[in-house]
Design a protein around this motif. Structure first.
Motif, PDB file in Angstrom:
ATOM      1  N   GLU A  90       0.606  -1.225   0.093  1.00 45.79           N
ATOM      2  CA  GLU A  90      -0.082   0.069   0.077  1.00 45.79           C
ATOM      3  C   GLU A  90       0.856   1.189  -0.068  1.00 45.79           C
ATOM      4  O   GLU A  90       2.031   1.341   0.608  1.00 45.79           O
ATOM      5  CB  GLU A  90      -0.824   0.181   1.253  1.00 45.79           C
ATOM      6  N   ARG A  91       0.466   2.492  -0.771  1.00 43.31           N
ATOM      7  CA  ARG A  91       1.454   3.623  -1.093  1.00 43.31           C
ATOM      8  C   ARG A  91       0.266   4.634  -0.749  1.00 43.31           C
ATOM      9  O   ARG A  91      -0.787   4.700  -1.633  1.00 43.31           O
ATOM     10  CB  ARG A  91       1.985   3.606  -2.259  1.00 43.31           C
ATOM     11  N   ILE A  92       0.226   5.506   0.293  1.00 40.10           N
ATOM     12  CA  ILE A  92      -0.430   6.439   0.573  1.00 40.10           C
ATOM     13  C   ILE A  92       0.108   7.889   0.109  1.00 40.10           C
ATOM     14  O   ILE A  92       1.195   7.894   0.956  1.00 40.10           O
ATOM     15  CB  ILE A  92      -1.317   6.557   1.928  1.00 40.10           C
ATOM     16  N   HIS A 115      -4.129   9.897  -2.629  1.00 42.57           N
ATOM     17  CA  HIS A 115      -4.292   8.620  -3.322  1.00 42.57           C
ATOM     18  C   HIS A 115      -3.842   7.397  -2.437  1.00 42.57           C
ATOM     19  O   HIS A 115      -2.972   7.806  -1.539  1.00 42.57           O
ATOM     20  CB  HIS A 115      -3.270   8.659  -4.224  1.00 42.57           C
ATOM     21  N   ASP A 116      -4.579   6.238  -2.656  1.00 38.22           N
ATOM     22  CA  ASP A 116      -4.270   4.919  -1.825  1.00 38.22           C
ATOM     23  C   ASP A 116      -4.122   4.086  -2.878  1.00 38.22           C
ATOM     24  O   ASP A 116      -4.977   3.161  -2.993  1.00 38.22           O
ATOM     25  CB  ASP A 116      -5.272   4.898  -0.794  1.00 38.22           C
ATOM     26  N   ASP A 155      -6.340   2.231  -7.510  1.00 39.25           N
ATOM     27  CA  ASP A 155      -5.964   3.586  -7.048  1.00 39.25           C
ATOM     28  C   ASP A 155      -7.196   3.977  -6.424  1.00 39.25           C
ATOM     29  O   ASP A 155      -8.089   4.650  -7.441  1.00 39.25           O
ATOM     30  CB  ASP A 155      -5.208   4.347  -8.036  1.00 39.25           C
TER      31      ASP A 155
END
Length: 94
Positions: free
Chosen positions: A4-6, A17-18, A34
């Protein structure tokens, strides 16, 4: 496995964005989604509350909280909790 990239959008800081990536051998390739969240610019935004009553197994009888077991019976939620008062229940018809 999940990654996961936030992060905030560089062009518009009101968008969050998540990015979620699922890596699994059952899939032919990694799957990514996304999810985008927009910030409410109001100084005091209104936060609506949603309540989902589906699969809610907690019951309040009088002033006591109880739990409904898988077989449909009331169970105590704490040690030495008294049983519910019978006047809250209608007698069954035979």
């Amino acid at each position: 496995m999940f990654k996961e990239r936030i992060y905030l959008d560089k062009a518009d800081p009101n968008i969050l964005h998540d990015e979620i990536t699922v890596i699994d051998h059952a899939l032919t390739r990694p799957w990514t989604v996304d999810k985008r969240y927009r910030r409410n610019p109001e100084p005091k935004p209104e936060w609506p509350e949603y309540v989902c009553g589906d699969d809610n197994l907690h019951v309040r009888v009088g002033k006591e909280n109880y739990f409904v077991s898988a077989d449909g019976f009331l169970m105590p939620t704490r040690k030495d909790q008294p049983p519910p008062d019978a006047r809250y229940f209608k007698p069954t018809q035979k």
